[in-house]
Design a protein around this motif. Structure first.
Motif, PDB file in Angstrom:
ATOM      1  N   VAL A 164      -1.901  -1.298  -4.194  1.00  0.00           N
ATOM      2  CA  VAL A 164      -3.067  -0.303  -3.788  1.00  0.00           C
ATOM      3  C   VAL A 164      -2.372   1.196  -3.461  1.00  0.00           C
ATOM      4  CG1 VAL A 164      -4.763   0.287  -2.198  1.00  0.00           C
ATOM      5  CG2 VAL A 164      -4.184  -2.186  -2.654  1.00  0.00           C
ATOM      6  N   LEU A 165      -3.002   2.112  -4.088  1.00  0.00           N
ATOM      7  CA  LEU A 165      -2.792   3.542  -3.861  1.00  0.00           C
ATOM      8  C   LEU A 165      -3.942   4.200  -3.326  1.00  0.00           C
ATOM      9  CD1 LEU A 165      -1.402   6.338  -4.159  1.00  0.00           C
ATOM     10  CD2 LEU A 165      -2.597   6.589  -6.440  1.00  0.00           C
ATOM     11  N   LEU A 166      -3.628   4.665  -1.971  1.00  0.00           N
ATOM     12  CA  LEU A 166      -4.800   5.209  -1.132  1.00  0.00           C
ATOM     13  C   LEU A 166      -4.532   6.743  -0.850  1.00  0.00           C
ATOM     14  CD1 LEU A 166      -7.387   4.739   0.663  1.00  0.00           C
ATOM     15  CD2 LEU A 166      -5.975   4.017   2.471  1.00  0.00           C
ATOM     16  N   LEU A 167      -5.436   7.510  -1.018  1.00  0.00           N
ATOM     17  CA  LEU A 167      -5.034   8.881  -1.005  1.00  0.00           C
ATOM     18  C   LEU A 167      -6.309   9.429  -0.180  1.00  0.00           C
ATOM     19  CD1 LEU A 167      -4.019  11.286  -3.791  1.00  0.00           C
ATOM     20  CD2 LEU A 167      -5.603  12.278  -2.080  1.00  0.00           C
ATOM     21  N   GLN A 204      -2.553  -4.001 -12.394  1.00  0.00           N
ATOM     22  CA  GLN A 204      -3.956  -4.718 -11.913  1.00  0.00           C
ATOM     23  C   GLN A 204      -4.007  -4.736 -10.301  1.00  0.00           C
ATOM     24  OE1 GLN A 204      -6.451  -6.613 -13.525  1.00  0.00           O
ATOM     25  NE2 GLN A 204      -5.550  -5.030 -14.998  1.00  0.00           N
ATOM     26  N   GLY A 205      -3.771  -3.257  -9.736  1.00  0.00           N
ATOM     27  CA  GLY A 205      -3.893  -2.903  -8.667  1.00  0.00           C
ATOM     28  C   GLY A 205      -5.065  -2.286  -8.530  1.00  0.00           C
ATOM     29  N   ASN A 206      -5.270  -1.491  -7.219  1.00  0.00           N
ATOM     30  CA  ASN A 206      -6.427  -0.995  -7.078  1.00  0.00           C
ATOM     31  C   ASN A 206      -6.091   0.616  -6.555  1.00  0.00           C
ATOM     32  OD1 ASN A 206      -8.778  -3.095  -6.972  1.00  0.00           O
ATOM     33  ND2 ASN A 206      -7.281  -3.652  -5.461  1.00  0.00           N
ATOM     34  N   VAL A 207      -7.064   1.331  -6.921  1.00  0.00           N
ATOM     35  CA  VAL A 207      -6.665   2.768  -6.232  1.00  0.00           C
ATOM     36  C   VAL A 207      -8.138   3.322  -5.507  1.00  0.00           C
ATOM     37  CG1 VAL A 207      -6.704   5.545  -6.842  1.00  0.00           C
ATOM     38  CG2 VAL A 207      -5.468   3.507  -8.244  1.00  0.00           C
ATOM     39  N   VAL A 208      -7.925   3.900  -4.132  1.00  0.00           N
ATOM     40  CA  VAL A 208      -8.934   4.398  -3.426  1.00  0.00           C
ATOM     41  C   VAL A 208      -8.701   5.774  -3.037  1.00  0.00           C
ATOM     42  CG1 VAL A 208     -10.479   4.039  -1.258  1.00  0.00           C
ATOM     43  CG2 VAL A 208      -9.375   2.131  -2.492  1.00  0.00           C
ATOM     44  N   VAL A 209      -9.778   6.676  -3.412  1.00  0.00           N
ATOM     45  CA  VAL A 209      -9.315   8.387  -3.181  1.00  0.00           C
ATOM     46  C   VAL A 209     -10.739   8.638  -2.353  1.00  0.00           C
ATOM     47  CG1 VAL A 209      -9.459  10.475  -4.021  1.00  0.00           C
ATOM     48  CG2 VAL A 209      -8.132   8.398  -5.401  1.00  0.00           C
ATOM     49  N   LEU A 210     -10.280   9.752  -1.481  1.00  0.00           N
ATOM     50  CA  LEU A 210     -11.472  10.221  -0.631  1.00  0.00           C
ATOM     51  C   LEU A 210     -11.329  11.797  -1.224  1.00  0.00           C
ATOM     52  CD1 LEU A 210     -13.532  10.620   1.746  1.00  0.00           C
ATOM     53  CD2 LEU A 210     -11.626  11.211   3.193  1.00  0.00           C
ATOM     54  N   ALA A 211     -12.574  12.125  -1.427  1.00  0.00           N
ATOM     55  CA  ALA A 211     -12.993  13.437  -1.743  1.00  0.00           C
ATOM     56  C   ALA A 211     -14.151  14.083  -1.001  1.00  0.00           C
ATOM     57  CB  ALA A 211     -13.222  13.728  -3.295  1.00  0.00           C
ATOM     58  N   HIS A 212     -14.104  15.018  -0.491  1.00  0.00           N
ATOM     59  CA  HIS A 212     -15.248  15.789   0.017  1.00  0.00           C
ATOM     60  C   HIS A 212     -15.827  16.761  -1.101  1.00  0.00           C
ATOM     61  CE1 HIS A 212     -13.382  15.044   3.875  1.00  0.00           C
ATOM     62  NE2 HIS A 212     -12.329  15.441   3.632  1.00  0.00           N
ATOM     63  N   GLY A 213     -17.173  16.840  -0.616  1.00  0.00           N
ATOM     64  CA  GLY A 213     -18.098  17.625  -1.716  1.00  0.00           C
ATOM     65  C   GLY A 213     -19.596  17.111  -1.731  1.00  0.00           C
ATOM     66  N   GLY A 214     -20.387  18.216  -2.031  1.00  0.00           N
ATOM     67  CA  GLY A 214     -21.841  17.763  -1.946  1.00  0.00           C
ATOM     68  C   GLY A 214     -22.334  18.596  -3.206  1.00  0.00           C
ATOM     69  N   GLU A 215     -23.440  18.436  -3.364  1.00  0.00           N
ATOM     70  CA  GLU A 215     -24.260  19.154  -4.506  1.00  0.00           C
ATOM     71  C   GLU A 215     -24.471  20.504  -4.293  1.00  0.00           C
ATOM     72  OE1 GLU A 215     -28.025  16.874  -5.104  1.00  0.00           O
ATOM     73  OE2 GLU A 215     -26.834  15.155  -5.890  1.00  0.00           O
ATOM     74  N   ASP A 216     -24.447  20.836  -2.857  1.00  0.00           N
ATOM     75  CA  ASP A 216     -24.697  22.263  -2.651  1.00  0.00           C
ATOM     76  C   ASP A 216     -23.308  23.014  -2.368  1.00  0.00           C
ATOM     77  OD1 ASP A 216     -24.404  20.580  -0.466  1.00  0.00           O
ATOM     78  OD2 ASP A 216     -25.754  21.507   0.940  1.00  0.00           O
ATOM     79  N   SER A 217     -22.257  22.329  -2.447  1.00  0.00           N
ATOM     80  CA  SER A 217     -21.006  22.965  -2.435  1.00  0.00           C
ATOM     81  C   SER A 217     -20.710  24.389  -3.352  1.00  0.00           C
ATOM     82  CB  SER A 217     -19.752  21.919  -2.323  1.00  0.00           C
ATOM     83  OG  SER A 217     -18.637  22.661  -2.326  1.00  0.00           O
ATOM     84  N   VAL A 267       0.947  -1.181   0.001  1.00  0.00           N
ATOM     85  CA  VAL A 267       0.085   0.028   0.164  1.00  0.00           C
ATOM     86  C   VAL A 267       0.918   1.304   0.011  1.00  0.00           C
ATOM     87  CG1 VAL A 267      -1.655   1.287   1.403  1.00  0.00           C
ATOM     88  CG2 VAL A 267      -1.865  -1.193   1.231  1.00  0.00           C
ATOM     89  N   CYS A 268       0.568   2.214  -0.958  1.00  0.00           N
ATOM     90  CA  CYS A 268       1.272   3.439  -0.948  1.00  0.00           C
ATOM     91  C   CYS A 268       0.117   4.476  -0.429  1.00  0.00           C
ATOM     92  CB  CYS A 268       1.531   3.698  -2.337  1.00  0.00           C
ATOM     93  SG  CYS A 268       2.174   5.617  -2.169  1.00  0.00           S
ATOM     94  N   PHE A 269       0.164   5.152   0.678  1.00  0.00           N
ATOM     95  CA  PHE A 269      -0.811   5.931   1.425  1.00  0.00           C
ATOM     96  C   PHE A 269      -0.351   7.237   1.230  1.00  0.00           C
ATOM     97  CE2 PHE A 269      -3.400   6.455   5.409  1.00  0.00           C
ATOM     98  CZ  PHE A 269      -4.358   7.468   4.868  1.00  0.00           C
TER      99      PHE A 269
END
Length: 268
Positions: free
Chosen positions: A142-145, A177-190, A49-51
């Protein structure tokens, strides 16, 4: 990791999927529990994992991981975890000595001290961290951001961020053939148009979207939010419709429980 979430996703550390891009999104709530889940999940699965941790310190993630039965310190020592502490890297860029890079120390966030928002150095860090080596026995990469919006706050343009994610998907998901997981904030009213542009674009390219939302009715002691699980079936050959499931959840000290909307034990 959270066993109930694994059941909802039909996932197991004994058989992790490969070549997938997962977007973690939150609106009016904190979706960081999803980051902790995937971090512990992939470490338990034996993946390298690369975090890229841009939001919190190593000690913060390590304390939470220990509650979930995983030691980040041990994972780093055995070479399974490559951890980029964004907070420390930013301070080094702003106040550190320029000789560090010449001495062989990578500076993946050097774009914050340059006139352009080129994220090539960050991509090179990810690619080098996950590159297969002789005698490497890790079953996956895996890349996790956590989280993507910080790059925008540091001065990167939306186009540069999207280019960075695109190259990471090609390098990690397609080639390794790995996986990427990314967190992003935000909503429709942003009101943050740049962040919304990035999040909306990523939604169109994600294989799986986990969208944590705060309750429309406000705070509740027994229900902390709801989670939308969107499986992008339309990305697969045949063009089937996306699959949407919605659950409510309650965060506990070492676990997260999920239930159908309106079926919380406190309500019943």
């Amino acid at each position: 990791m959270f066993a109930e979430l694994n059941e909802l996703l039909n996932a197991s550390p004994q058989r992790p999927e490969q070549g997938k891009f997962t977007l973690l999104r939150d609106t009016r709530t904190d979706g960081s529990f999803l980051v902790h889940h995937f971090l512990s999940f992939y470490l338990r699965a034996g993946c390298k994992v690369c975090f890229v941790a841009l939001l919190q310190s190593f000690s913060h993630y390590n304390i939470v991981a220990q509650k979930l039965g995983v030691s980040l310190t041990a994972a780093k020592e055995r070479g399974q975890l490559v951890f980029l502490e964004g907070l420390a890297s930013c301070l080094d860029m702003l106040f550190g000595e320029e000789e560090e890079e010449q001495a062989g120390q990578p500076r993946p966030l050097r774009f914050i001290s340059e006139s352009t928002s080129d994220l090539r150095a960050l991509f090179d860090f990810v690619r080098t961290s996950l590159a297969p080596a002789a005698g490497d026995a890790w079953p996956g990469r895996v890349l996790l951001l956590d989280d993507l919006g910080v790059l925008l706050s540091l001065g990167a343009s939306p186009v540069a961020v999207l280019d960075f994610i695109h190259y990471c998907r090609v390098a990690v998901c397609s080639r390794l053939q790995g996986n990427v997981v990314v967190l992003a904030h935000g909503g429709e009213d942003s009101e943050d148009e740049e962040n919304e542009l990035v999040v909306t674009s990523l939604c169109h390219h994600s294989d799986l979207i986990l969208w944590a939302e705060g309750l429309a009715t406000g705070f509740c002691k027994d229900v902390h939010g709801q989670l939308k699980i969107i499986r992008r079936a339309s990305l697969q050959p045949g063009g089937e419709r996306d699959v949407l499931q919605t659950y409510q959840y309650k965060i506990q000290d070492k676990n997260v429980t999920f239930f159908a909307r309106g079926l919380s034990a406190a309500v019943l």
